[in-house]
Design an enzyme around this catalytic site. Structure first.
Site, PDB file in Angstrom:
ATOM      1  N   THR A  11       2.529  36.115 -22.977  1.00 43.12           N
ATOM      2  CA  THR A  11       1.827  36.101 -21.690  1.00 43.12           C
ATOM      3  C   THR A  11       2.357  37.194 -20.763  1.00 43.12           C
ATOM      4  O   THR A  11       1.592  38.005 -20.237  1.00 43.12           O
ATOM      5  CB  THR A  11       2.019  34.718 -21.014  1.00 43.12           C
ATOM      6  OG1 THR A  11       1.619  33.711 -21.941  1.00 43.12           O
ATOM      7  CG2 THR A  11       1.193  34.599 -19.754  1.00 43.12           C
ATOM      8  N   VAL A 127      13.229  34.655 -11.464  1.00 43.67           N
ATOM      9  CA  VAL A 127      13.160  33.581 -10.459  1.00 43.67           C
ATOM     10  C   VAL A 127      11.955  33.819  -9.562  1.00 43.67           C
ATOM     11  O   VAL A 127      11.765  34.929  -9.043  1.00 43.67           O
ATOM     12  CB  VAL A 127      14.436  33.536  -9.586  1.00 43.67           C
ATOM     13  CG1 VAL A 127      14.366  32.369  -8.597  1.00 43.67           C
ATOM     14  CG2 VAL A 127      15.693  33.430 -10.430  1.00 43.67           C
ATOM     15  N   GLY A 182      -1.046  29.284 -18.634  1.00 45.23           N
ATOM     16  CA  GLY A 182       0.057  30.207 -18.945  1.00 45.23           C
ATOM     17  C   GLY A 182       1.251  30.088 -18.016  1.00 45.23           C
ATOM     18  O   GLY A 182       2.044  31.019 -17.885  1.00 45.23           O
ATOM     19  N   GLU A 185       6.711  26.869 -19.849  1.00 50.05           N
ATOM     20  CA  GLU A 185       7.603  27.435 -20.868  1.00 50.05           C
ATOM     21  C   GLU A 185       7.076  27.048 -22.246  1.00 50.05           C
ATOM     22  O   GLU A 185       6.303  26.098 -22.380  1.00 50.05           O
ATOM     23  CB  GLU A 185       9.012  26.869 -20.690  1.00 50.05           C
ATOM     24  CG  GLU A 185       9.687  27.269 -19.394  1.00 50.05           C
ATOM     25  CD  GLU A 185       9.834  28.769 -19.252  1.00 50.05           C
ATOM     26  OE1 GLU A 185      10.445  29.395 -20.122  1.00 50.05           O
ATOM     27  OE2 GLU A 185       9.308  29.315 -18.275  1.00 50.05           O
ATOM     28  N   LYS A 200      17.294  28.777 -12.582  1.00 42.11           N
ATOM     29  CA  LYS A 200      16.891  29.643 -11.458  1.00 42.11           C
ATOM     30  C   LYS A 200      17.795  29.453 -10.249  1.00 42.11           C
ATOM     31  O   LYS A 200      18.196  30.434  -9.609  1.00 42.11           O
ATOM     32  CB  LYS A 200      15.424  29.370 -11.105  1.00 42.11           C
ATOM     33  CG  LYS A 200      14.458  29.887 -12.176  1.00 42.11           C
ATOM     34  CD  LYS A 200      13.048  29.382 -11.935  1.00 42.11           C
ATOM     35  CE  LYS A 200      12.068  29.977 -12.929  1.00 42.11           C
ATOM     36  NZ  LYS A 200      10.746  29.315 -12.871  1.00 42.11           N
TER      37      LYS A 200
END
Ligand code: HSE
Length: 404
Positions: A11, A127, A182, A185, A200
């Site tokens: 992606t 992040v 999309g 994970e 993050k």
């Protein structure tokens, strides 16, 4: 001309290739020369795709090609991304990655190799998806003492919670839609169990303190236990439930960090952050509060942040930009030393149960029609004191932390 190789045509990787082509002139203008995509490393073939003739399967082609100055890592996971990224840096190539698992686990070492080799290891996209947050921390806020970073840092879980809250979707259907769009994970457990948010907030904390943060020391709780009944109570209270990653940097230097679902009311700056969006609230000693908001996941938003890193690397082709953290360990304070109010659901009737709940300092009982239970919100309590009181209280169904 600068040449780029992309490792991983999923992606995000395909989004990077698309932006490099569509914004070719803007990028060339920013860098001062053309930036061309030379290779795309993937296990698969992509016949008929725009990168069909650039696909390679052998990493050593990238590693050994002196004409590739910048490598993008969008494979995700740690293997083989970690050995590949390390090899690229050691070969004197700049690396831009969207991979928070890699940065959280090996950032200290990779940043040091980049310094030693006078190249750059950039990870803006790791992040907040497309939101600028890493660069603001080491550029715009470099003269500030960061006191707190609190964020909605995972697009998938925010999307799920928003759909449950506003539209009554089930958890499963919202997760499927997030995957289709999309956002999720490869293993959605990383999203819904809070592991992605944990990595993050670890990265943001390390950026803020300049020290290595061990993400395994951050208390982490996901959203899988949040139910429609919790949202009914939240609705009655004029509140919402969000997954927070939060770090408070205490004046003595330790950090109180956690990842957990929290109830927040309408006046909280992060209340309006919904759907796939992320919002990051930073408190610093001179500036005060700043908020960073936008698309927190998805192909083009995340790829856009990677492309910004490519441009920054190309503009600093011969030197390392000072950023990141050292190998000195950041000391973390235990979760038990955090203070929250607690939303507590209790089985039975308020008039029968309330006397046994006095340790929580409840102000009122909240009831829902047709339910054989009620809820209270506690006074502010140390997590350690709350846990002790909860262990001896009768009929407790569950609790959710409440942020002021
Ligand atoms: N799965 C992540 C999310 C992707 O939903 O936020 C962006 O890091």
């Amino acid at each position: 001309m600068m040449n780029v190789a992309i490792m991983g045509y999923g992606t995000i990787g395909s989004g990077v290739a698309e932006i490099l082509e569509k914004n070719k002139e803007i990028i060339a203008g920013a860098v001062g020369q053309e930036v061309a995509l030379k290779y795309v490393l993937d296990l698969r073939e992509f016949p008929g795709s725009p990168v069909e003739d650039k696909i390679i399967h052998d990493f050593s082609v990238i590693e050994k090609d002196p004409d590739v100055q910048i490598v993008v890592e969008t494979m995700g996971g740690l293997n083989p991304s970690y050995p590949y990224v390390k090899a690229c840096l050691l070969a004197g190539k700049h690396v831009a990655t969207s991979n928070k698992a890699l940065v959280a686990a090996y950032g200290t070492e990779l940043l040091q190799i980049a310094r030693d080799k006078q190249v750059n290891f950039f990870f803006e996209a790791s992040v907040g998806g497309g939101i600028p947050i890493i660069r603001p921390l080491y550029r715009c806020l470099m003269g500030e003492r960061i006191q707190e970073i609190t964020g909605i840092l995972n697009g998938t879980t925010n999307f799920i919670l928003t759909k449950m809250d506003n539209e009554g979707w089930t958890f499963d259907s919202a997760l499927k839609e997030a995957q289709r769009l999309g956002y999720a994970e490869r293993n959605p457990e990383a999203d819904v169990e809070g592991h992605d948010t944990c990595r993050k907030i670890a990265i943001l904390t390390a950026m803020a303190t300049g020290k290595e943060v061990d993400y395994e020391e951050i208390y982490t709780e996901g959203i899988t236990k949040i139910s429609d009944t919790d949202f009914q109570y939240a609705d009655r209270l004029g509140m919402s439930i969000k997954l927070f990653g939060s770090s408070r940097i205490l004046p003595e230097g330790r950090v109180n960090a956690f990842v957990a679902p929290v109830m927040i009311n309408k006046s909280h700056p992060l209340y309006m952050v919904s759907d796939v969006n992320n919002g990051i609230l930073v408190k610093s000693n001179m500036l005060g509060e700043t908020m960073y908001y936008g698309s927190g996941a998805g192909k083009l938003p995340t790829a856009s942040a990677v492309v910004a890193d490519i441009i920054d690397a190309a503009k600093h082709a011969n030197r390392n930009v000072v950023m990141g953290w050292s190998s000195q360990k950041q000391e973390m304070a235990p979760m038990e030393t955090n203070t929250f109010r607690y939303f507590i659901r209790v089985a039975g009737l308020p008039e029968e149960q309330i006397d046994g709940l006095m340790n929580f300092g409840p102000e009122e009982a909240i009831t829902l029609e047709g339910k054989d239970e009620f809820a209270i919100i506690s006074k502010p309590m140390l997590e350690a004191d709350f846990k002790e009181a909860a262990a001896s209280a009768k009929g407790l169904i569950k609790f959710i932390r409440v942020e002021p």
